[in-house]
Design an enzyme around this catalytic site. Structure first.
Site, short mmCIF file in Angstrom:
data_model
loop_
_atom_site.label_atom_id
_atom_site.label_comp_id
_atom_site.label_asym_id
_atom_site.label_seq_id
_atom_site.Cartn_x
_atom_site.Cartn_y
_atom_site.Cartn_z
N ARG A 118 0.84 -1.19 0.00
CA ARG A 118 0.00 0.00 0.00
C ARG A 118 0.89 1.25 0.00
O ARG A 118 1.95 1.26 0.64
CB ARG A 118 -0.86 -0.02 1.25
CG ARG A 118 -1.85 1.11 1.41
CD ARG A 118 -2.99 1.00 0.44
NE ARG A 118 -4.13 1.79 0.84
CZ ARG A 118 -5.15 2.06 0.02
NH1 ARG A 118 -5.15 1.60 -1.23
NH2 ARG A 118 -6.17 2.75 0.43
N THR A 396 -8.83 0.49 -10.09
CA THR A 396 -8.16 -0.63 -9.46
C THR A 396 -8.26 -1.83 -10.39
O THR A 396 -9.10 -1.85 -11.27
CB THR A 396 -8.89 -0.92 -8.12
OG1 THR A 396 -8.91 0.27 -7.38
CG2 THR A 396 -8.26 -2.03 -7.33
N ASN A 416 -6.05 4.24 -7.27
CA ASN A 416 -7.28 4.80 -6.73
C ASN A 416 -8.20 5.19 -7.88
O ASN A 416 -8.96 4.36 -8.35
CB ASN A 416 -7.06 5.96 -5.76
CG ASN A 416 -8.34 6.25 -4.97
OD1 ASN A 416 -9.16 5.35 -4.79
ND2 ASN A 416 -8.54 7.48 -4.55
N SER A 468 -10.18 -0.82 0.80
CA SER A 468 -11.23 -1.83 0.73
C SER A 468 -10.80 -3.04 -0.11
O SER A 468 -11.59 -3.97 -0.29
CB SER A 468 -12.49 -1.25 0.10
OG SER A 468 -12.95 -0.15 0.85
N GLY A 488 -13.33 -1.59 -7.38
CA GLY A 488 -14.67 -1.02 -7.14
C GLY A 488 -14.79 -0.19 -5.87
O GLY A 488 -15.91 0.06 -5.42
N GLY A 489 -13.66 0.21 -5.26
CA GLY A 489 -13.74 1.04 -4.05
C GLY A 489 -14.55 0.33 -2.99
O GLY A 489 -14.34 -0.86 -2.70
O1 DON Z 1 -7.94 0.97 -1.81
C1 DON Z 1 -9.12 1.23 -2.02
O2 DON Z 1 -10.03 0.80 -1.33
C2 DON Z 1 -9.47 2.14 -3.18
N1 DON Z 1 -8.41 3.06 -3.44
C3 DON Z 1 -9.78 1.28 -4.37
C4 DON Z 1 -10.23 2.07 -5.56
C5 DON Z 1 -10.94 1.28 -6.59
O3 DON Z 1 -11.19 0.11 -6.39
C6 DON Z 1 -11.33 1.97 -7.82
N2 DON Z 1 -11.80 1.02 -8.78
N3 DON Z 1 -12.78 0.98 -9.37
#
Ligand code: DON
Length: 584
Positions: A118, A396, A416, A468, A488-489
């Site tokens: 990370r 992502t 992100n 996430s 997908g955040g």
């Molecule tokens: O680490 C995370 O939870 C977010 N930065 C992930 C972002 C993400 O999955 C965007 N994709 N669609």
């Protein structure tokens, strides 16, 4: 601040995200239909079956590169590292060396492990970094400015994985070589890259170093069929291949990254880059109906929330419940796990995270005792025990790999947003992330995914923002059974939950589980999102219990592998164009 306005804020942020998602995917509005679990708006997963190994990734060339490494005697980690570097070239909106992520590794005959790569906040970031002069959270700072850029972890993470868990049959340079060639010789723009570039053009066009790569001389973005040549990126990758990860974190490339970030108004220094370390962490473990769950611990919230939801659901007979009841219970579990996420989770190196308590069976039983099978619990009535009192106040990508020895890798990494902050560090070809928006810029103020948080996830120097991302491996009798994960955040954790339960409880094959419409609830906003494909009657049944349901396509992409009768079946999620399952 009142809970009501909090919910509105969260709802607004989330609605923006969904609107963006709809733009990306061209999905229409309400489209509930009565034909059960498959919907033309989602499509059908591409699947492949193989005996010896499998890679499922969001972009076909990178998936094939990984499968080729398996064919040449590499193990799952070798293949994952090759695919990871290749995606940095072939899938620039999310594949990366300018971002970070998590890798979960199941080792046949060894201890399972995870690599946390990370991003970290530069030393000059503090709790006020993403506030405006009035002390309000300023999304422009945390999403659109160079202040949002975290110290990239991918090069350290992939190198650490290879050094410790690669087969030893390949050097790091050999695994990076295909990526170098693709960057140097160019690739043809297609699929999701062709879909995403026009949408993300405004962010990329802000910086000449990015425009030079992704825009043509006439100012339009590269389109399907155009060549994407990334000469600087080829040279950066070559330097890493020749001199190892130090070539990225120290010396010329590090100087260029820091200079580019500072020139754009950010605070990253060469010292921040030099200090970066990927961290090996013990996996987040759990059990579900006799299966073992191996997932990502903090600074991801994914493993904790996944295991917490599965623990709650284990107390119900989902297999025999009517579908509306099954979904209702799942939604109730989601609300509670996301509330815990907001209150308790953050970087474990900086804050104390009560992982054991949150993932215990008894904690789940306590939550279950408060679930009324006939009535939805409003978000405002969910109070995690021991939670601090709140003060007033895409993109992502995931890939899954398995080899013939039974090693498996589940890897999710990210910039992100799509193409991160949009800035390419001049002279390096590296697309930089905007990961620091994953911090809670201010208590109660939602991030881009509508997620709120408190002190545990406040911005701080050197700190990793809460994620996430939920790369997960499910084991049966100690052997890989399911390898999954998703972008997908905030939608990631609930997508992974449903792939797991669709396979284990509903007995679906992996193509069906990956394609099936999914529901999502993240506690705040107090709203259920359901994908097209659920019948109108089923939606009505959820609403009758008191939930507010919005039917929308949810942008996830759970590229997964299921071991079925001794064979590997890979499924490429149809929600985003271009993914491929390839085995041998
Ligand atoms: O680490 C995370 O939870 C977010 N930065 C992930 C972002 C993400 O999955 C965007 N994709 N669609």
């Amino acid at each position: 601040m009142h809970k009501r306005s909090l919910q509105d804020l969260a709802a607004n942020a989330f609605a923006t995200l969904l609107a963006l998602a709809l733009l990306v995917h061209g999905a229409g509005p309400e489209a509930a239909r009565a034909d059960g679990r498959l919907d033309p708006q989602i499509g059908q997963a591409q699947t492949a079956t193989a005996q010896n190994g499998m890679v499922v990734a969001q972009e076909a060339t990178a998936a094939r590169i990984g499968a080729d490494i398996l064919r040449r005697g590499g193990n799952a980690v070798d293949a994952a590292v090759a695919t990871g570097f290749a995606l940095a070239v072939t899938y620039p909106r999310a594949g990366n060396i300018g971002g970070g992520g998590f890798m979960v590794i199941h080792r046949a005959g060894g201890e399972d492990t995870t690599i946390d790569y990370r991003e970290t906040a530069p030393a000059a970031i503090n709790a006020k970094s993403f506030l405006d002069a009035q002390g309000n959270a300023d999304p422009q700072k945390s999403r659109d400015s160079a202040l949002a850029i975290g110290v990239p972890g991918t090069v350290a993470g992939l190198s650490l994985a290879e050094r410790k868990y690669g087969s030893g049959r390949f050097t790091l340079a050999e695994l990076i070589m295909p990526a170098i060639e693709l960057a140097r010789d160019g690739i043809t723009v297609a699929d999701d890259t062709a879909d995403s570039l026009p949408l993300d053009k405004p962010r990329l066009a802000r910086w000449p170093s990015s425009a030079q790569i992704f825009l043509k001389a006439d100012g339009s973005v590269l389109a399907a069929g155009d060549r994407l040549v990334q000469t600087d990126l080829a040279n950066t990758l070559l330097a890493i291949a020749q001199n190892g990860p130090e070539a990225f974190y120290e010396g010329d490339i590090a100087r260029k990254i820091a200079a580019a970030v500072q020139a754009a108004g950010g605070v990253m220094t060469t010292d921040d880059l030099k200090a970066y370390r990927a961290v090996e962490r013990r996996p987040l473990g759990g059990t579900y109906r006799g299966y073992d769950i191996v997932s990502m611990p903090p600074p991801s919230s994914g493993g904790v929330a996944l295991v917490e939801m599965l623990n709650i659901l284990e107390g119900y007979d989902l297999r025999h419940d009517a579908q509306a009841q099954e979904l209702f219970l799942m939604i109730e579990a989601m609300k509670r796990a996301y509330a815990d996420r907001a209150y308790f989770l953050g970087d474990p190196d900086v804050v104390k995270v009560p992982v054991a308590r949150l993932t215990s069976k008894s904690y789940a039983a306590d939550w279950r005792a408060g679930i009324d099978p006939d009535h939805a619990t409003p978000a405002k009535d969910i109070h995690p025990p021991g939670a601090p009192t709140p003060r007033d106040g895409p993109d992502t990508t995931h890939f899954s790999v398995i080899d013939s020895d039974g090693n498996a890798v589940s890897n999710t990494y990210t910039l992100n947003f799509s193409y991160g902050v949009g800035l390419v560090a001049a002279g390096t070809g590296i697309v930089l992330n905007n990961e620091l928006d994953d911090f809670a810029a201010k208590p109660d103020v939602p991030n881009a995914y509508g997620l709120i948080g408190y002190e545990a996830n406040a911005p701080g120097p050197g700190k990793r923002p809460l994620s996430s991302m939920t790369p997960t491996i499910v084991l049966k009798n100690g052997r890989p059974f399911l390898v999954t994960g998703s972008p997908g955040g905030s939608l990631i954790i609930t997508a992974v939950l449903q792939v797991v339960t669709d396979v284990i409880d509903r007995g679906m094959d992996i193509g069906g589980a990956v394609s099936a419409p999914r529901v999502h609830d993240q506690w705040l906003p107090d709203r259920v999102f359901a994908e097209p494909g659920f019948s109108a009657d089923l939606i009505r049944q959820l609403e009758a219990r008191g939930d507010t349901v919005t039917v929308r396509k949810l942008v996830t992409s759970a590229n997964s592998i299921l071991v079925t009768r001794g064979r590997f079946v890979g499924a490429a999620d149809p929600r985003t164009r271009g993914a491929l399952a390839v085995g041998y």
